[in-house]
Design a protein around this motif. Structure first.
Motif, mmCIF file in Angstrom:
data_model
loop_
_atom_site.group_PDB
_atom_site.id
_atom_site.type_symbol
_atom_site.label_atom_id
_atom_site.label_comp_id
_atom_site.label_asym_id
_atom_site.label_seq_id
_atom_site.Cartn_x
_atom_site.Cartn_y
_atom_site.Cartn_z
ATOM 1 N N VAL A 48 36.912 14.248 -16.210
ATOM 2 C CA VAL A 48 36.079 14.022 -15.031
ATOM 3 C C VAL A 48 35.861 15.379 -14.365
ATOM 4 O O VAL A 48 36.830 16.090 -14.058
ATOM 5 C CB VAL A 48 36.748 13.041 -14.047
ATOM 6 N N TYR A 49 34.611 15.726 -14.135
ATOM 7 C CA TYR A 49 34.256 17.004 -13.519
ATOM 8 C C TYR A 49 33.549 16.722 -12.198
ATOM 9 O O TYR A 49 32.469 16.141 -12.168
ATOM 10 C CB TYR A 49 33.340 17.802 -14.444
ATOM 11 N N TYR A 50 34.177 17.144 -11.115
ATOM 12 C CA TYR A 50 33.650 16.881 -9.769
ATOM 13 C C TYR A 50 33.190 18.193 -9.144
ATOM 14 O O TYR A 50 33.975 19.127 -8.963
ATOM 15 C CB TYR A 50 34.730 16.218 -8.912
ATOM 16 N N ASN A 51 31.923 18.274 -8.804
ATOM 17 C CA ASN A 51 31.319 19.485 -8.264
ATOM 18 C C ASN A 51 31.430 19.536 -6.742
ATOM 19 O O ASN A 51 30.970 18.630 -6.049
ATOM 20 C CB ASN A 51 29.839 19.539 -8.684
ATOM 21 N N ARG A 52 32.039 20.616 -6.230
ATOM 22 C CA ARG A 52 32.114 20.856 -4.783
ATOM 23 C C ARG A 52 31.526 22.223 -4.422
ATOM 24 O O ARG A 52 32.000 22.883 -3.488
ATOM 25 C CB ARG A 52 33.560 20.773 -4.295
ATOM 26 N N MET A 53 30.523 22.640 -5.141
ATOM 27 C CA MET A 53 29.903 23.927 -4.844
ATOM 28 C C MET A 53 29.136 23.847 -3.529
ATOM 29 O O MET A 53 28.543 22.826 -3.201
ATOM 30 C CB MET A 53 28.959 24.338 -5.985
ATOM 31 N N SER A 54 29.142 24.962 -2.783
ATOM 32 C CA SER A 54 28.544 24.990 -1.454
ATOM 33 C C SER A 54 27.374 25.951 -1.368
ATOM 34 O O SER A 54 27.377 27.033 -1.978
ATOM 35 C CB SER A 54 29.600 25.415 -0.421
ATOM 36 N N ALA A 55 26.377 25.570 -0.567
ATOM 37 C CA ALA A 55 25.237 26.452 -0.314
ATOM 38 C C ALA A 55 25.646 27.712 0.434
ATOM 39 O O ALA A 55 24.928 28.715 0.414
ATOM 40 C CB ALA A 55 24.166 25.704 0.480
ATOM 41 N N SER A 56 26.793 27.677 1.096
ATOM 42 C CA SER A 56 27.248 28.834 1.879
ATOM 43 C C SER A 56 28.156 29.760 1.084
ATOM 44 O O SER A 56 28.798 30.638 1.655
ATOM 45 C CB SER A 56 27.986 28.362 3.136
ATOM 46 N N SER A 57 28.227 29.619 -0.226
ATOM 47 C CA SER A 57 29.139 30.429 -1.040
ATOM 48 C C SER A 57 28.883 31.925 -0.874
ATOM 49 O O SER A 57 29.819 32.733 -0.957
ATOM 50 C CB SER A 57 29.022 30.032 -2.516
ATOM 51 N N HIS A 58 27.630 32.309 -0.639
ATOM 52 C CA HIS A 58 27.320 33.735 -0.496
ATOM 53 C C HIS A 58 28.004 34.362 0.706
ATOM 54 O O HIS A 58 28.232 35.569 0.741
ATOM 55 C CB HIS A 58 25.806 33.940 -0.401
ATOM 56 N N THR A 59 28.367 33.544 1.713
ATOM 57 C CA THR A 59 29.061 34.070 2.894
ATOM 58 C C THR A 59 30.505 34.425 2.584
ATOM 59 O O THR A 59 31.163 35.078 3.386
ATOM 60 C CB THR A 59 29.026 33.052 4.048
ATOM 61 N N GLY A 302 41.797 10.874 1.063
ATOM 62 C CA GLY A 302 42.489 9.827 0.315
ATOM 63 C C GLY A 302 41.516 8.989 -0.488
ATOM 64 O O GLY A 302 41.768 8.657 -1.651
ATOM 65 N N SER A 303 40.394 8.655 0.123
ATOM 66 C CA SER A 303 39.364 7.889 -0.573
ATOM 67 C C SER A 303 38.806 8.680 -1.742
ATOM 68 O O SER A 303 38.556 8.133 -2.820
ATOM 69 C CB SER A 303 38.233 7.524 0.394
ATOM 70 N N LEU A 304 38.618 9.983 -1.533
ATOM 71 C CA LEU A 304 38.088 10.830 -2.593
ATOM 72 C C LEU A 304 39.070 10.920 -3.763
ATOM 73 O O LEU A 304 38.673 10.806 -4.932
ATOM 74 C CB LEU A 304 37.784 12.219 -2.046
ATOM 75 N N ALA A 305 40.346 11.107 -3.452
ATOM 76 C CA ALA A 305 41.354 11.178 -4.520
ATOM 77 C C ALA A 305 41.391 9.875 -5.312
ATOM 78 O O ALA A 305 41.418 9.884 -6.551
ATOM 79 C CB ALA A 305 42.725 11.484 -3.917
ATOM 80 N N ASP A 306 41.375 8.740 -4.616
ATOM 81 C CA ASP A 306 41.413 7.446 -5.304
ATOM 82 C C ASP A 306 40.181 7.260 -6.187
ATOM 83 O O ASP A 306 40.265 6.716 -7.288
ATOM 84 C CB ASP A 306 41.502 6.305 -4.287
ATOM 85 N N TYR A 307 39.031 7.705 -5.690
ATOM 86 C CA TYR A 307 37.794 7.575 -6.455
ATOM 87 C C TYR A 307 37.830 8.409 -7.719
ATOM 88 O O TYR A 307 37.483 7.934 -8.829
ATOM 89 C CB TYR A 307 36.620 7.993 -5.572
ATOM 90 N N LEU A 308 38.266 9.649 -7.606
ATOM 91 C CA LEU A 308 38.334 10.524 -8.768
ATOM 92 C C LEU A 308 39.321 9.988 -9.802
ATOM 93 O O LEU A 308 39.046 10.003 -11.012
ATOM 94 C CB LEU A 308 38.731 11.952 -8.344
ATOM 95 N N ILE A 309 40.449 9.499 -9.328
ATOM 96 C CA ILE A 309 41.449 8.954 -10.249
ATOM 97 C C ILE A 309 40.917 7.710 -10.945
ATOM 98 O O ILE A 309 41.110 7.513 -12.150
ATOM 99 C CB ILE A 309 42.755 8.658 -9.491
ATOM 100 N N ALA A 310 40.219 6.854 -10.201
ATOM 101 C CA ALA A 310 39.647 5.648 -10.794
ATOM 102 C C ALA A 310 38.625 6.007 -11.866
ATOM 103 O O ALA A 310 38.543 5.356 -12.915
ATOM 104 C CB ALA A 310 39.005 4.781 -9.714
ATOM 105 N N CYS A 311 37.830 7.071 -11.612
ATOM 106 C CA CYS A 311 36.830 7.474 -12.593
ATOM 107 C C CYS A 311 37.472 8.047 -13.855
ATOM 108 O O CYS A 311 36.836 8.053 -14.931
ATOM 109 C CB CYS A 311 35.906 8.541 -11.993
ATOM 110 N N ALA A 312 38.698 8.514 -13.731
ATOM 111 C CA ALA A 312 39.386 9.108 -14.880
ATOM 112 C C ALA A 312 40.144 8.107 -15.725
ATOM 113 O O ALA A 312 40.647 8.446 -16.808
ATOM 114 C CB ALA A 312 40.354 10.196 -14.382
ATOM 115 N N GLN A 313 40.230 6.861 -15.260
ATOM 116 C CA GLN A 313 40.999 5.847 -16.003
ATOM 117 C C GLN A 313 40.296 5.481 -17.303
ATOM 118 O O GLN A 313 39.089 5.398 -17.366
ATOM 119 C CB GLN A 313 41.171 4.599 -15.124
#
Length: 313
Positions: A48-59, A302-313
């Motif tokens: 499972v690959y979850y993208n958290r890239m930000s538009a503000s990365s250049h800062t 917590g919701s995000l962690a549960d979601y990612l784990i569920a997607c990895a099952q």
């Protein structure tokens, strides 16, 4: 369970998510994308690959992190792996005008906006807009960076002709109508797995310049790396004002249509009670102090962690 990878460029943003994974006894893998190589000719690990890239990365000195992430996501999406907040989400993250187009397609109202390229084009574009005050902001900024309010044409002309003028990162300016808020706050609605988690009211009386309302850099206050974090909890309050509101269903429809899995979406209500959606944050953070004060059972991370784990099952 398959491995879980988070694609990002800011270690501090992952601190609370790491804690949630540790509490569940699950390993969270990280792919830090600043510079690197995308092996397009190879097959990626089934994960499972979850993208958290930000538009503000250049800062943070990571100018080409979004471009590298787009290459990585493009590669991953060619294979039978699970990609969350993939290329469609990244496309919206770095282009506000594309956000508005996708929001409008889902039946949501956005502030009137015009795109402008060229320093010399701004005064004439503002003159033709025929609505003041106006908000000027970069199409790609992040964290409310570069957002300015002008009450009259002379103020805008002074800025354009002055020494403080800088071209936005992608060359695109957005001229936008100013929305006078009904109450001194905006509301940020959080979604995980395209499902509503909760909304939080963010007080706007602190003097920020948040387009198109009275404040800016609310996104920065959601970030645990900013100096304001110690004072930030008083600005945030978990709210039930949108629980069961029709706009939640509309926002969930937008997320499905736009293929965005996780997002914080900011809404403002004007004096006439009309709701405007003006920002989509696909690398959303959560205010833990506000969650604790409200006693929420289902936290954002917590919701995000549960979601990612569920997607990895």
């Amino acid at each position: 369970m398959r491995p879980i990878y988070v694609l990002h460029e800011n270690q501090e943003w992952l601190v609370p998510l790491r804690a949630e994974f540790d509490a569940r006894g699950v390993t969270l893998n990280e792919w830090f994308l600043d510079t690197g190589v995308v092996a397009f000719d190879q097959v990626p690990e089934d994960a499972v690959y979850y993208n958290r890239m930000s538009a503000s990365s250049h800062t943070r000195g990571h100018r080409f992190a979004p471009e590298l992430t787009r290459m990585a996501l493009t590669w991953l999406e060619q294979h039978p792996v699970t990609v969350l907040n993939g290329t469609p989400a990244l496309y919206l993250e770095v282009c506000k005008l594309s956000q508005y187009a996708a929001l409008n397609k889902a039946g949501l109202t956005t502030p009137r906006t015009r795109a402008v390229v060229g320093r010399e084009q701004l005064p004439e574009a503002a003159r033709n807009f025929a609505s003041w005050p106006l908000i000027l902001k970069p199409n790609r900024g992040g964290k409310g960076l570069g957002v300015m309010r002008f009450n009259q044409l002379a103020e805008l002309e002074q800025f354009v002709q002055g020494p403080s003028y800088e071209e936005p990162l992608d060359g695109l300016w957005l001229l936008q109508e100013y929305i006078q808020p009904k109450a001194p706050h905006i509301t940020r609605c959080e979604f995980v797995g395209q499902k509503f988690v909760y909304s939080v009211d963010v007080n706007t009386e602190g003097g920020f310049e948040l387009c198109p309302a009275d404040v800016c850099a609310v996104g920065d206050d959601f970030c645990p790396t900013t100096p304001q974090q110690a004072a930030a909890p008083s600005k945030f309050k978990i709210s039930q004002r949108f629980d069961g509101h029709p706009i939640i269903e509309q926002l969930e429809t937008f997320l499905r249509q736009a293929k965005v899995d996780v997002a914080g979406i900011e809404v403002i209500e004007n004096a006439q009670g009309e709701l405007f959606v003006y920002d989509v944050n696909t690398n959303t953070n959560y205010n833990q102090a506000a969650e604790k004060a409200a006693g929420v059972q289902r936290t954002g991370m917590g919701s995000l962690a549960d979601y990612l784990i569920a997607c990895a099952q």
